[in-house]
Design an enzyme around this catalytic site. Structure first.
Site, PDB file in Angstrom:
ATOM      1  N   ALA A 160       3.891   8.290 -11.770  1.00  0.00           N
ATOM      2  CA  ALA A 160       5.014   7.400 -12.077  1.00  0.00           C
ATOM      3  C   ALA A 160       4.489   6.094 -12.662  1.00  0.00           C
ATOM      4  CB  ALA A 160       5.898   7.170 -10.855  1.00  0.00           C
TER       5      ALA A 160
ATOM      6  N   TYR B 264       1.800   4.264 -11.550  1.00  0.00           N
ATOM      7  CA  TYR B 264       0.359   4.052 -11.421  1.00  0.00           C
ATOM      8  C   TYR B 264      -0.445   5.021 -12.263  1.00  0.00           C
ATOM      9  CZ  TYR B 264      -1.342   0.602  -8.086  1.00  0.00           C
ATOM     10  OH  TYR B 264      -1.738  -0.558  -7.491  1.00  0.00           O
ATOM     11  N   GLU B 265      -1.654   4.602 -12.626  1.00  0.00           N
ATOM     12  CA  GLU B 265      -2.634   5.497 -13.226  1.00  0.00           C
ATOM     13  C   GLU B 265      -3.901   5.506 -12.372  1.00  0.00           C
ATOM     14  OE1 GLU B 265      -0.440   4.424 -15.411  1.00  0.00           O
ATOM     15  OE2 GLU B 265      -0.223   6.206 -16.641  1.00  0.00           O
TER      16      GLU B 265
ATOM     17  N   ASP C 109      -0.072  11.517  -3.587  1.00  0.00           N
ATOM     18  CA  ASP C 109      -0.006  11.921  -4.991  1.00  0.00           C
ATOM     19  C   ASP C 109      -0.577  13.312  -5.234  1.00  0.00           C
ATOM     20  OD1 ASP C 109       1.273   9.655  -6.395  1.00  0.00           O
ATOM     21  OD2 ASP C 109      -0.321   8.550  -5.415  1.00  0.00           O
TER      22      ASP C 109
END
Lengths: 712, 712
Positions: free
Chosen positions: B417, B419-420, B335
């Site tokens: 997308a 996930y946080e 990420d």
């Protein structure tokens, strides 16, 4: 308040008259009305003591009684569960009394019916010794100070005023020179330059061994170095405001105010607490301190209250020290089994121990005379904001939803001579139970003689002061009831697929899964943590399937702070603290098995199957079936502490924790009932254009039934 | 505000005119005055873009530029440290620009002097691909939706309105069918029943592979089961307020108000922050997000500011999924290296993301046109109460002192997308730095066909929905400066004494110590965590001894949440995410080595020594001397996530953390300047008799210069 109450060391002590007075002034203490798991009330303790005293004074010859502890006898589980779950009869209210016959070490267990006001059972025990109370510790100091040999021992190192010499009473650990006919303590010796001086800056080079009941000094064990006495470390290291005075920096930290203008979110009916869908009972006893029973949680999907745990408590702990020099090998305190976490509890205060809107509960214990001793504010119950509960943003247009988590914390802080421990039983909105422990207080110290090294078994934390390496290993007792009484523990190991890379089923070598091993017997239930496989354990109910995933409902034990015992297999500590040999034990529930190092830890030998002092090692060895049974989990966790200079003279709190987390227990996220957060107005914060009450779109792009996409 | 700013997906975008306008309206943005570590300002980004555009338009033939990223070029460390510590000259202010030549995959790195307004250096790179921006992800969705073959693929499973079909653009991971001449994305396909519907409840059975620059669909990879298409899961699982409506329980939780009526305790001069003795600089970039530099702490004993860290940042992360079915093997998102933690950052809001008095910082990044894009409230700075800092009670008479801890938290939340991730850089009063990460958001899901099992590589979280096993492994880059630039890492292992029980030196078998192994070369610096020995690492300064313990001053790395990579050695993920093979790497500091999976992670192969994309594995292999040198530590930590039903449809936040804690750095407890707590008045709490301002005695026993003892 009757005329015969007295405040002693923070306790309000009720003698018989005061207890009777109290009894008449209140109706809430009536035995018939209390919850079967409530701690004994002031009149109940007085009553139990009266019945016991009468019983022994009627004997020939009359026996003088020294009360050790008077506490609730836990109702028999099957009877209690029948009462709780199926309207069965209310269990009889009984007191469990441990007493010594005066001046001797004969230990009797007495069960008193508080409804029938009579002794139901007396058990005379042999070769065991009961817990040391604060009164017993006081005896140690008094007796040691007065002993002429001790006076000489002090004079040899230049201490001529015994008022300046202090003795912390410790359980002896084990001393092979004496047997069970003596109730031993070791008194660790310190000097104070003045009454408020930090004595741990001035440890002395000797310890005394005393007989608590005969009130006599048996031995003085001096640790000579090269035949020489070790001088008293004289430098003061103080932290009380009297000493620090101008040393504080008061303008660095602006106040943080935490308030609940609409009140707290929990409610209590007696000792039964309701909060955010959780329900539980808060008990307390001299030994485990806080006991949390009947924990259930409301399920928003099944629209019902679901059981999680019958009972949670910190049931034992041990602090072995790693210095081999005699007499330091004796230092391995079982703070729960040898001293009692309840007895050592601090009375708490808002703003100092917890912030916000606090509900306190008192603890009711007893004195050696059988008087009720009430410790105000022993248990703190409060809520805290717990940061993000959930959040998601659509990256296309910034549509966002987020909610804040909340904690309910039920806590107590204990003082174990030099050390402090805070125990925080914490529940949060996603169904998690977390036990957090904070270690603070003062390191145990010993003096160094010039040229002597603290390493490798300790750290020189200041001139002439050695703080020994040690471990803190705790045992959390979990009596689970995951959606019902019969549960199984499944061991989870994260492992790579066995299929080699490039083969069908693992072409790219990325396959991994959770290997699940049900623990079938209590021998299999003795498990070690495995870091390599990120091991966890699920407590499941094999009789209930989660409708979404079609797996049994469960709660996961997550504990990554579980150091191995560093005392060698076969060593004294390894024997006495058998519970520390494994990270997890799972045993079949049996009545009265509450303490993993045994009921009588003081002077225990750790010999397997020792009469009256079986331990979790013995229970595991029975190899009971533990699959789909009424089981108990004993979870060990803790920390290995190599002291740092930063830990002296007063240790910054060191946190550690274990968690029990829903694991396919709920059909979905159990906290979606929590409304999304609203933006708060705060003068010190930047003023924002928008509020996030409900959904917020941060972009300017229309969001409707159709296509959604950003232009960026 | 110029007329040419625009709000797009939460960013305020400044075109050239608006940036010029902004430049004239402010003086604080002048290059000469900013801190050398400050992120580029709006005018600086506009200037860099202008210089680069001019450079390329002057070429024959003129090249059209697509900007990828424009960010601060970090000053050379030696020059910066000379400026910081010894009044050396101010480093030149430079921009580091990564760009693509339009419609091709030729990647150029351009260094622009912002003071001289000229291109200093151009480097044309081969066989590497730059980060995917949010604009690139948008291309993926647009291109996939419009492709006729994709339309047919959707129609086959009953989806006829492409406005209802969504594509999350993901880095392709690796796709051996294509080389570096194509800038790939995989578009994971979803359906939405309406614009606000949760698409992760409706994953489709195919992924597209697109060329981002040529804007074309290359492949449609359908995961057929037994030759059949997998039907669209149609059940909705929503959590936005529009859908939940009456599902919230709003009266369960009473508000908790947290205020700072006297303001916050930190102050900021530009991006330099001071708090409770700590000083640091807060930077930000598109890739690492928050960068904390020049961390120092005031020592109350030495009465001076002492350096701790040159630079702290989360430098990489990877999320490998454990399902081997093609095309799921491609799911292993980096990420940070593939998308940029800065680019994915959320604008934050008081009360939703943090409570209390908040200071926000904006982030300034850039668009593909070279416009400055400002993300408001990207960084949150606030304080929190942190429970007990220290406490001790004398058990004899209850003399008590206690103080409360405080946290300073510098945080950001990103959306990757589905996930946080919340990243909370936390400092507390005992000198501790803790990085806490909270995982929330939505699980990545794939559809199940009737009769298909989710196990063993996933969990069926709802009807027809499989959430795959995955790991989250983060890399914290620590550039230490413990009391100076030259440091050494010492590995600490808690071990039993080698002396057998009963022998001199270990009579009772309790001896244990901390085995210390200095890491001398970068090959030795590649270490695994060891649970058996409770392994930690001290970053020490061997040139400075702690005056109390006579050991080198240090800070300890404590990380117990460090799962091993479960993808097999030699596998695609193992190769590409080489940094995950060890818990800790220690390398010698070299200019420009910032990202442990390499500068260009997209489509990286993980081949050792790959041109332009060396990784920490290569740096370690150099086997540089790392003892008493300028070093960098790369600490891996994370979690293995076997999805639970509770994680669906929106995951309750899952916390994990690592800590750096003073380890014989200070002579004593560094927080004894914190005044003891005062009791707080609170209407909801029980009224107490006494205040604990300063020392409090809870007993009635006189405490003076002489004997102190309780009567209990």
């Amino acid at each position: 308040m009757g005329p015969d109450t007295e405040i002693i060391a923070g306790y309000k002590v009720y003698n018989e008259a005061a207890a009777a007075d109290y009894d008449q002034s209140t109706t809430s203490s009536k035995t018939a009305e209390v919850h079967p798991l409530d701690q004994l009330s002031i009149p109940e303790i007085a009553l139990a003591a009266k019945v016991v005293r009468a019983h022994y004074s009627n004997q020939q010859p009359a026996t003088e009684v020294k009360f050790n502890t008077i506490t609730l006898k836990n109702p028999i589980k099957t009877e209690y569960v029948a009462f709780r779950d199926t309207n069965g009869p209310r269990p009889d209210r009984e007191a469990f009394v441990i007493m010594l016959t005066k001046a001797h070490c004969a230990v009797n267990e007495v069960i008193v019916s508080l409804t029938q006001e009579k002794v139901l059972e007396v058990k005379e025990l042999h070769d065991v010794l009961p817990i040391l109370t604060l009164e017993d510790l006081d005896i140690c100091e008094r007796v040691a100070r007065a002993d002429p040999r001790v006076v000489v021992t002090c004079a040899e190192i230049g201490l001529h005023d015994m008022n300046e010499v202090y003795f912390d009473g410790w359980a002896v650990g084990a001393d092979e020179r004496y047997g069970f006919d003596r109730r031993l303590q070791q008194g660790l010796a310190y000097w104070r330059a003045s009454g408020m001086d930090n004595q741990y800056a001035h440890p002395l080079d000797f310890a005394v061994v005393i007989d608590t009941e005969r009130e006599e000094v048996l031995r003085i064990d001096v640790r000579r170095v090269g035949g020489k006495r070790v001088p008293v470390p004289r430098v003061q290291h103080n932290f009380l405001p009297e000493f620090v005075r101008d040393g504080y920096v008061s303008d660095r930290l602006k106040p943080i105010e935490i308030t609940q203008p609409e009140g707290v979110s929990f409610s209590m009916k007696g000792n039964e607490l309701s909060w955010a869908g959780f329900k539980m009972h808060i008990g307390f006893n001299y030994r485990e301190g806080i006991v949390i029973s009947d924990v259930s949680v409301h399920d928003m999907y099944e629209k019902r209250q679901r059981m999680l745990f019958n009972r949670l408590s910190v049931a034992e702990m041990v602090v072995p020290y790693g210095n081999p020099d005699i007499p330091h090998h004796r230092k391995h305190a079982f703070d729960i089994g040898e001293y009692g976490m309840g007895l050592m509890t601090n009375p708490l205060q808002v703003g100092c121990d917890c912030k916000g809107a606090i509900k306190y509960l008192d603890a009711i214990m007893s004195t050696s005379q059988g008087y009720a001793a009430v410790l105000p504010n022993a248990v703190c119950i409060h809520e805290e904001d717990n940061g993000l509960l959930y959040k998601h943003t659509d990256y296309r247009d910034g549509t966002v939803v987020s909610a804040r988590d909340r904690k309910l914390i039920i806590s107590q802080i204990i003082t174990a001579a030099n050390y402090e421990y805070g125990f925080y039983h914490t529940f949060s909105l996603d169904g998690t139970y977390k036990l957090e422990v904070k270690l603070t207080g003062i390191l145990n110290t010993v003096p160094l003689i010039e040229g002597e090294e603290a390493v490798p078994y300790g750290t020189k934390v200041a001139k002439d002061l050695n703080a020994h390496n040690h471990q803190h290993i705790f045992s959390l007792r979990i009596d689970p009831a995951i959606d019902g009484l019969n549960n199984t523990v499944v061991q989870n190991d994260a492992v790579s697929s066995e299929i080699p890379i490039g083969n069908a089923g693992n072409l790219y070598g990325n396959a991994f899964y959770c290997k699940k091993t049900p623990l079938k017997t209590s021998k299999q239930g003795a498990c070690e943590y495995s870091h390599e496989t990120s091991r966890t354990w699920d407590i499941i109910n094999p009789n209930k399937l989660n409708p979404a995933c079609e797996k049994p409902v469960g709660y996961k034990i997550i504990s990554r702070e579980s150091p191995s015992l560093l005392c060698k297999p076969g060593s004294l500590v390894w024997r006495r603290a058998g519970f520390t040999r494994k990270t997890l034990w799972v045993t079949k529930y049996r009545e009265g098995e509450l303490f993993p190092a045994g009921d009588y830890v003081c002077q225990s030998t750790g010999q397997p199957g020792w009469p009256s002092n079986e331990t979790v090692v013995d229970w595991s060895e029975r190899d009971d079936k533990i699959e789909n049974e009424d089981i108990v989990c004993w979870l060990q966790f803790g920390i290995t502490h190599f002291p740092r200079t930063e830990d002296f003279p007063l240790m910054p709190a060191e946190p550690l924790s274990v968690m029990l987390r829903a694991s396919n227990f709920f059909e979905k996220n159990p906290a979606l009932w929590v409304p999304p957060s609203s933006r708060e107005a705060d003068a010190a914060s930047r003023d924002l254009d928008k509020c996030c009450e409900g959904t917020e779109k941060r972009g300017g792009v229309g969001v409707g039934g159709g296509k959604r996409g950003s232009k960026l």
